[in-house]
Write a protein that holds these residues in place. Sequence first.
Motif, PDB file in Angstrom:
ATOM      1  N   THR A 117       0.887  -1.217  -0.312  1.00  0.00           N
ATOM      2  CA  THR A 117      -0.294   0.163  -0.289  1.00  0.00           C
ATOM      3  C   THR A 117       0.874   1.291  -0.365  1.00  0.00           C
ATOM      4  N   GLN A 118       2.374   1.146   0.912  1.00  0.00           N
ATOM      5  CA  GLN A 118       2.536   2.671   0.832  1.00  0.00           C
ATOM      6  C   GLN A 118       3.726   2.757  -0.383  1.00  0.00           C
ATOM      7  N   ASN A 119       3.836   1.466  -0.975  1.00  0.00           N
ATOM      8  CA  ASN A 119       5.110   2.156  -1.790  1.00  0.00           C
ATOM      9  C   ASN A 119       4.367   2.463  -2.779  1.00  0.00           C
ATOM     10  N   ASN A 120       2.682   1.929  -3.020  1.00  0.00           N
ATOM     11  CA  ASN A 120       2.004   2.641  -3.940  1.00  0.00           C
ATOM     12  C   ASN A 120       2.000   3.772  -4.254  1.00  0.00           C
ATOM     13  N   GLN A 121       1.796   4.524  -2.364  1.00  0.00           N
ATOM     14  CA  GLN A 121       0.817   5.781  -2.597  1.00  0.00           C
ATOM     15  C   GLN A 121       2.521   6.573  -2.771  1.00  0.00           C
ATOM     16  N   VAL A 122       3.898   6.347  -2.079  1.00  0.00           N
ATOM     17  CA  VAL A 122       5.183   6.530  -2.808  1.00  0.00           C
ATOM     18  C   VAL A 122       5.366   7.473  -4.057  1.00  0.00           C
ATOM     19  N   GLY A 123       5.112   5.865  -5.180  1.00  0.00           N
ATOM     20  CA  GLY A 123       4.948   6.380  -6.383  1.00  0.00           C
ATOM     21  C   GLY A 123       4.177   7.186  -6.686  1.00  0.00           C
ATOM     22  N   ARG A 124       2.569   7.446  -6.100  1.00  0.00           N
ATOM     23  CA  ARG A 124       1.449   8.192  -6.235  1.00  0.00           C
ATOM     24  C   ARG A 124       2.102   9.797  -6.324  1.00  0.00           C
ATOM     25  N   MET A 125       2.835   9.956  -5.477  1.00  0.00           N
ATOM     26  CA  MET A 125       3.294  11.512  -4.899  1.00  0.00           C
ATOM     27  C   MET A 125       4.049  12.045  -5.251  1.00  0.00           C
ATOM     28  N   GLN A 126       5.555  10.658  -5.564  1.00  0.00           N
ATOM     29  CA  GLN A 126       6.338  11.631  -6.505  1.00  0.00           C
ATOM     30  C   GLN A 126       6.117  11.542  -7.888  1.00  0.00           C
ATOM     31  N   GLY A 127       5.448  11.205  -8.367  1.00  0.00           N
ATOM     32  CA  GLY A 127       4.375  10.722  -9.552  1.00  0.00           C
ATOM     33  C   GLY A 127       3.967  12.440  -9.877  1.00  0.00           C
ATOM     34  N   TRP A 128       3.596  13.021  -8.524  1.00  0.00           N
ATOM     35  CA  TRP A 128       2.621  14.305  -9.015  1.00  0.00           C
ATOM     36  C   TRP A 128       3.826  15.368  -8.655  1.00  0.00           C
ATOM     37  N   LEU A 129       4.567  15.749  -8.004  1.00  0.00           N
ATOM     38  CA  LEU A 129       6.077  16.526  -7.265  1.00  0.00           C
ATOM     39  C   LEU A 129       6.907  15.875  -8.682  1.00  0.00           C
ATOM     40  N   ALA A 130       7.042  14.928 -10.048  1.00  0.00           N
ATOM     41  CA  ALA A 130       7.723  15.142 -10.460  1.00  0.00           C
ATOM     42  C   ALA A 130       6.392  16.038 -12.183  1.00  0.00           C
ATOM     43  N   LEU A 131       5.268  15.808 -11.944  1.00  0.00           N
ATOM     44  CA  LEU A 131       4.712  16.330 -12.681  1.00  0.00           C
ATOM     45  C   LEU A 131       4.247  17.597 -12.894  1.00  0.00           C
ATOM     46  N   TRP A 132       4.134  18.548 -11.069  1.00  0.00           N
ATOM     47  CA  TRP A 132       4.950  19.897 -11.263  1.00  0.00           C
ATOM     48  C   TRP A 132       5.653  19.936 -11.388  1.00  0.00           C
ATOM     49  N   GLY A 133       6.772  19.353 -11.751  1.00  0.00           N
ATOM     50  CA  GLY A 133       8.301  20.145 -11.829  1.00  0.00           C
ATOM     51  C   GLY A 133       8.779  20.072 -10.437  1.00  0.00           C
ATOM     52  N   LEU A 134       8.484  19.831  -9.994  1.00  0.00           N
ATOM     53  CA  LEU A 134       8.997  19.885  -7.889  1.00  0.00           C
ATOM     54  C   LEU A 134      10.361  19.299  -7.698  1.00  0.00           C
ATOM     55  N   PRO A 135      11.134  18.938  -6.553  1.00  0.00           N
ATOM     56  CA  PRO A 135      12.020  18.499  -6.090  1.00  0.00           C
ATOM     57  C   PRO A 135      11.283  17.354  -5.675  1.00  0.00           C
ATOM     58  N   GLN A 136      11.973  16.036  -5.062  1.00  0.00           N
ATOM     59  CA  GLN A 136      11.300  15.057  -4.529  1.00  0.00           C
ATOM     60  C   GLN A 136      11.129  15.355  -3.060  1.00  0.00           C
ATOM     61  N   SER A 137      12.558  16.271  -2.407  1.00  0.00           N
ATOM     62  CA  SER A 137      12.792  15.771  -1.391  1.00  0.00           C
ATOM     63  C   SER A 137      13.770  17.617  -1.369  1.00  0.00           C
ATOM     64  N   GLY A 138      14.022  18.039   0.170  1.00  0.00           N
ATOM     65  CA  GLY A 138      14.532  19.592   0.578  1.00  0.00           C
ATOM     66  C   GLY A 138      13.189  20.360   1.138  1.00  0.00           C
ATOM     67  N   GLY A 139      13.488  21.242   1.938  1.00  0.00           N
ATOM     68  CA  GLY A 139      12.835  21.834   2.784  1.00  0.00           C
ATOM     69  C   GLY A 139      12.522  21.505   4.162  1.00  0.00           C
ATOM     70  N   ALA A 140      12.563  22.088   5.149  1.00  0.00           N
ATOM     71  CA  ALA A 140      12.155  21.784   6.426  1.00  0.00           C
ATOM     72  C   ALA A 140      10.934  20.873   7.102  1.00  0.00           C
ATOM     73  N   PRO A 141      11.075  19.856   6.863  1.00  0.00           N
ATOM     74  CA  PRO A 141       9.974  19.284   7.420  1.00  0.00           C
ATOM     75  C   PRO A 141       8.395  19.504   7.974  1.00  0.00           C
ATOM     76  N   MET A 142       7.734  19.092   7.509  1.00  0.00           N
ATOM     77  CA  MET A 142       6.367  19.575   7.826  1.00  0.00           C
ATOM     78  C   MET A 142       6.465  21.650   7.860  1.00  0.00           C
ATOM     79  N   ALA A 143       6.494  21.914   7.206  1.00  0.00           N
ATOM     80  CA  ALA A 143       6.631  23.336   7.751  1.00  0.00           C
ATOM     81  C   ALA A 143       6.151  24.075   7.031  1.00  0.00           C
ATOM     82  N   TRP A 144       5.266  22.995   5.578  1.00  0.00           N
ATOM     83  CA  TRP A 144       4.102  23.421   4.716  1.00  0.00           C
ATOM     84  C   TRP A 144       2.958  23.636   5.606  1.00  0.00           C
ATOM     85  N   MET A 145       2.860  23.218   7.290  1.00  0.00           N
ATOM     86  CA  MET A 145       1.924  22.603   7.757  1.00  0.00           C
ATOM     87  C   MET A 145       1.756  24.093   8.961  1.00  0.00           C
ATOM     88  N   GLY A 146       0.595  24.517   9.080  1.00  0.00           N
ATOM     89  CA  GLY A 146      -0.391  25.838  10.097  1.00  0.00           C
ATOM     90  C   GLY A 146       0.428  25.313  11.871  1.00  0.00           C
TER      91      GLY A 146
END
Length: 228
Positions: free
Chosen positions: A95-124
């Motif tokens: 299940t989680q391998n499949n979900q990782v593939g989906r999320m990394q696929g989204w980042l690739a299509l958005w032209g965004l890096p797969q990693s970087g930035g402070a973890p959870m900084a996007w949360m309030g």
Amino acid sequence: MSHDAPGTPVTELRRGPLRTVLLAVIGIALLVLGGGLAVGLGIGRDDPPASDSVDAGFARDMSRHHVQAVEMANLVPERSADATVRQLAFDIGETQNNQVGRMQGWLALWGLPQSGGAPMAWMGSDAHAGHDMAGMDLSGSGLMPGMATEDELSNLRELTGTEFDVEFLRLMIRHHQGGKEMAVYAAEHADVPAVRRLAGTIVDTQAAEVTTMADMLKSRGGTPLPAP
């Protein structure tokens, strides 16, 4: 599938180049699958999310969080003879391998890096209220809530049989608990509908798995780790 009896040392062959290559091939296939699914959902075509958005931050951080769960699940076939634990680990890993593939696929299509930035900084800032953040390193290379330390992973790799099963369940329960706040936040605040749906699925699936694992742990004489 390994037929080694509990306690048999893991051979160097299993750590060798063949396994590395296979894992790399699986990872690439999942990335392609995720990208294909994203295209089918219309993700990444117009006005993609910014790098610091909830959508991108969730995709990056939950991918990394998931990868460790998959790593732990992959230890089970060689170290556990418990059919129930083995099935649970297989389900989590797939299940989680499949979900990782989906999320990394989204980042690739958005032209965004797969990693970087402070973890959870996007949360309030108030989104972390449910976690005890004392001693938690949230730098770019740090651990997110619920993730096992390298010492904990090293210890897990040394165990077999029931001792392994108990420690695996303890670590995986805490791991699921630690990722919950990210998934809840993304389900409520992400802009992309597919991201919100995936986050909601993660919340529901992992809550059910935590309940199952807690019962399994108790029946094997174990006690849970403190919640993150």
